[in-house]
Motif scaffolding. Sequence first.
Motif, mmCIF file in Angstrom:
data_model
loop_
_atom_site.group_PDB
_atom_site.id
_atom_site.type_symbol
_atom_site.label_atom_id
_atom_site.label_comp_id
_atom_site.label_asym_id
_atom_site.label_seq_id
_atom_site.Cartn_x
_atom_site.Cartn_y
_atom_site.Cartn_z
ATOM 1 N N ASP B 1 0.852 -1.185 0.000
ATOM 2 C CA ASP B 1 0.000 0.000 0.000
ATOM 3 C C ASP B 1 0.886 1.233 0.000
ATOM 4 O O ASP B 1 1.426 1.615 1.030
ATOM 5 N N GLN B 2 1.009 1.844 -1.168
ATOM 6 C CA GLN B 2 1.891 2.980 -1.307
ATOM 7 C C GLN B 2 1.096 4.247 -1.021
ATOM 8 O O GLN B 2 0.222 4.634 -1.798
ATOM 9 N N GLN B 3 1.384 4.891 0.109
ATOM 10 C CA GLN B 3 0.605 6.055 0.519
ATOM 11 C C GLN B 3 1.014 7.325 -0.210
ATOM 12 O O GLN B 3 0.261 8.305 -0.208
ATOM 13 N N VAL B 4 2.203 7.308 -0.778
ATOM 14 C CA VAL B 4 2.680 8.465 -1.539
ATOM 15 C C VAL B 4 3.095 7.958 -2.919
ATOM 16 O O VAL B 4 3.920 7.056 -3.020
ATOM 17 N N LYS B 5 2.504 8.545 -3.941
ATOM 18 C CA LYS B 5 2.719 8.035 -5.288
ATOM 19 C C LYS B 5 3.219 9.111 -6.235
ATOM 20 O O LYS B 5 2.692 10.213 -6.260
ATOM 21 N N GLN B 6 4.231 8.746 -6.986
ATOM 22 C CA GLN B 6 4.697 9.597 -8.074
ATOM 23 C C GLN B 6 4.526 8.766 -9.334
ATOM 24 O O GLN B 6 5.312 7.863 -9.601
ATOM 25 N N ASN B 7 3.467 9.045 -10.057
ATOM 26 C CA ASN B 7 3.069 8.163 -11.144
ATOM 27 C C ASN B 7 3.904 8.306 -12.413
ATOM 28 O O ASN B 7 3.833 7.444 -13.296
ATOM 29 N N SER B 8 4.664 9.382 -12.512
ATOM 30 C CA SER B 8 5.523 9.545 -13.686
ATOM 31 C C SER B 8 6.943 9.174 -13.305
ATOM 32 O O SER B 8 7.598 9.915 -12.584
ATOM 33 N N PRO B 9 7.443 8.056 -13.804
ATOM 34 C CA PRO B 9 8.807 7.677 -13.439
ATOM 35 C C PRO B 9 9.865 8.574 -14.068
ATOM 36 O O PRO B 9 10.970 8.686 -13.539
ATOM 37 N N SER B 10 9.511 9.238 -15.191
ATOM 38 C CA SER B 10 10.498 10.098 -15.835
ATOM 39 C C SER B 10 9.816 11.249 -16.552
ATOM 40 O O SER B 10 8.637 11.185 -16.904
ATOM 41 N N ASP B 24 0.949 12.341 -5.495
ATOM 42 C CA ASP B 24 -0.363 12.128 -4.892
ATOM 43 C C ASP B 24 -0.221 11.332 -3.610
ATOM 44 O O ASP B 24 0.676 10.483 -3.503
ATOM 45 N N TYR B 25 -1.088 11.601 -2.663
ATOM 46 C CA TYR B 25 -1.025 10.858 -1.414
ATOM 47 C C TYR B 25 -2.429 10.406 -1.017
ATOM 48 O O TYR B 25 -3.428 10.947 -1.493
ATOM 49 N N THR B 26 -2.484 9.401 -0.177
ATOM 50 C CA THR B 26 -3.791 8.842 0.179
ATOM 51 C C THR B 26 -4.162 9.085 1.642
ATOM 52 O O THR B 26 -5.343 9.049 1.985
ATOM 53 N N ASN B 27 -3.175 9.336 2.487
ATOM 54 C CA ASN B 27 -3.435 9.456 3.914
ATOM 55 C C ASN B 27 -3.815 10.897 4.261
ATOM 56 O O ASN B 27 -2.991 11.811 4.174
ATOM 57 N N SER B 28 -5.031 11.108 4.686
ATOM 58 C CA SER B 28 -5.499 12.462 4.984
ATOM 59 C C SER B 28 -4.847 13.036 6.252
ATOM 60 O O SER B 28 -4.997 14.218 6.549
ATOM 61 N N GLU B 58 7.309 29.078 -2.134
ATOM 62 C CA GLU B 58 8.213 29.410 -3.235
ATOM 63 C C GLU B 58 9.620 29.645 -2.711
ATOM 64 O O GLU B 58 9.803 30.271 -1.658
ATOM 65 N N ASP B 59 10.602 29.148 -3.449
ATOM 66 C CA ASP B 59 11.998 29.383 -3.084
ATOM 67 C C ASP B 59 12.799 29.470 -4.381
ATOM 68 O O ASP B 59 13.165 28.450 -4.972
ATOM 69 N N GLY B 60 13.015 30.697 -4.826
ATOM 70 C CA GLY B 60 13.757 30.890 -6.064
ATOM 71 C C GLY B 60 13.014 30.309 -7.253
ATOM 72 O O GLY B 60 11.857 30.629 -7.498
ATOM 73 N N ARG B 61 13.686 29.416 -7.953
ATOM 74 C CA ARG B 61 13.061 28.805 -9.142
ATOM 75 C C ARG B 61 12.080 27.684 -8.799
ATOM 76 O O ARG B 61 11.423 27.144 -9.687
ATOM 77 N N PHE B 62 12.019 27.322 -7.536
ATOM 78 C CA PHE B 62 11.218 26.176 -7.107
ATOM 79 C C PHE B 62 9.971 26.633 -6.368
ATOM 80 O O PHE B 62 10.037 27.449 -5.454
ATOM 81 N N THR B 63 8.824 26.085 -6.786
ATOM 82 C CA THR B 63 7.554 26.366 -6.125
ATOM 83 C C THR B 63 6.825 25.054 -5.907
ATOM 84 O O THR B 63 6.739 24.240 -6.830
ATOM 85 N N VAL B 64 6.331 24.863 -4.701
ATOM 86 C CA VAL B 64 5.526 23.680 -4.431
ATOM 87 C C VAL B 64 4.093 24.139 -4.197
ATOM 88 O O VAL B 64 3.844 25.114 -3.490
ATOM 89 N N PHE B 65 3.159 23.434 -4.827
ATOM 90 C CA PHE B 65 1.737 23.697 -4.682
ATOM 91 C C PHE B 65 1.090 22.506 -4.003
ATOM 92 O O PHE B 65 1.406 21.356 -4.313
ATOM 93 N N LEU B 66 0.175 22.795 -3.083
ATOM 94 C CA LEU B 66 -0.530 21.737 -2.373
ATOM 95 C C LEU B 66 -2.032 21.904 -2.561
ATOM 96 O O LEU B 66 -2.583 22.974 -2.284
ATOM 97 N N ASN B 67 -2.684 20.849 -3.009
ATOM 98 C CA ASN B 67 -4.138 20.821 -3.140
ATOM 99 C C ASN B 67 -4.649 19.742 -2.194
ATOM 100 O O ASN B 67 -4.634 18.555 -2.504
ATOM 101 N N LYS B 68 -5.055 20.176 -1.006
ATOM 102 C CA LYS B 68 -5.409 19.205 0.034
ATOM 103 C C LYS B 68 -6.661 18.416 -0.341
ATOM 104 O O LYS B 68 -6.766 17.231 -0.033
ATOM 105 N N SER B 69 -7.619 19.061 -0.966
ATOM 106 C CA SER B 69 -8.858 18.349 -1.294
ATOM 107 C C SER B 69 -8.593 17.235 -2.302
ATOM 108 O O SER B 69 -9.226 16.173 -2.258
ATOM 109 N N ALA B 70 -7.635 17.460 -3.185
ATOM 110 C CA ALA B 70 -7.279 16.442 -4.181
ATOM 111 C C ALA B 70 -6.169 15.527 -3.694
ATOM 112 O O ALA B 70 -5.804 14.568 -4.389
ATOM 113 N N LYS B 71 -5.614 15.837 -2.521
ATOM 114 C CA LYS B 71 -4.466 15.095 -1.983
ATOM 115 C C LYS B 71 -3.367 15.024 -3.038
ATOM 116 O O LYS B 71 -2.864 13.938 -3.385
#
Lengths: 115, 114
Positions: B1-10, B24-28, B58-71
């Motif tokens: 049971d993989q709770q954290v998924k990165q579906n694109s390997p490359s 994507d993650y499954t654990n709320s 945001e940190d320089g060229r890097f930005t992380v976005f979080l959508n909690k409703s979509a996990k």
Amino acid sequence: DTAVSQTPKYLVTQMGNDKSIKCEQNLGHDTMYWYKQDSKKFLKIMFSYNNKELIINETVPNRFSPKSPDKAHLNLHINSLELGDSAVYFCASSHNGGGKAETQYFGPGTRLLVL
Amino acid sequence: DQQVKQNSPSLSVQEGRISILNCDYTNSMFDYFLWYKKYPAEGPTFLISISSIKDKNEDGRFTVFLNKSAKHLSLHIVPSQPGDSAVYFCAASAANSGTYKYIFGTGTRLKVLA
């Protein structure tokens, strides 16, 4: 100066042998970890020690035994090595966030190959 | 049971363009997320984090976005540079779990083409 160091970097050994991997951190962190990255690239937590006390012990065979002589060191001893133990083992450390997750800093990894 | 998924390997991106890595993650119960970058034969290095009380960091060229409703979280790198070529791992934790435990995704290998 390396913040989290591991020795050895590579380890090739025969099945059934006993081996140890050493980890040291000079960041003054309270918490140290061992992770295993298998052939499928899953990076999974194995153990965590906080101030020399075991706080995370995932479902790991009891052939694996962590030892923390002080809070700057966390060694991993593996008895009766099996083929499936072949993986990259990463050590990490973090500051004790008082129960909150903190950024973990990783060592370079130890590549273990069991023949 | 993989709770954290990165579906694109490359992922391959031209230099100067935007790189978007997804997770994507499954654990709320997860409420703290990090991205790590890993070069070959090195350990993962911390890149950027986000707490669930925010939807963007945001940190320089890097930005992380979080959508909690979509996990779902994503890492944007803009502009992408050849030195960004590496494997990127997202990790999640229940920040107040008291066990400092992160669950990692399987990684996405980013290749930035010059």
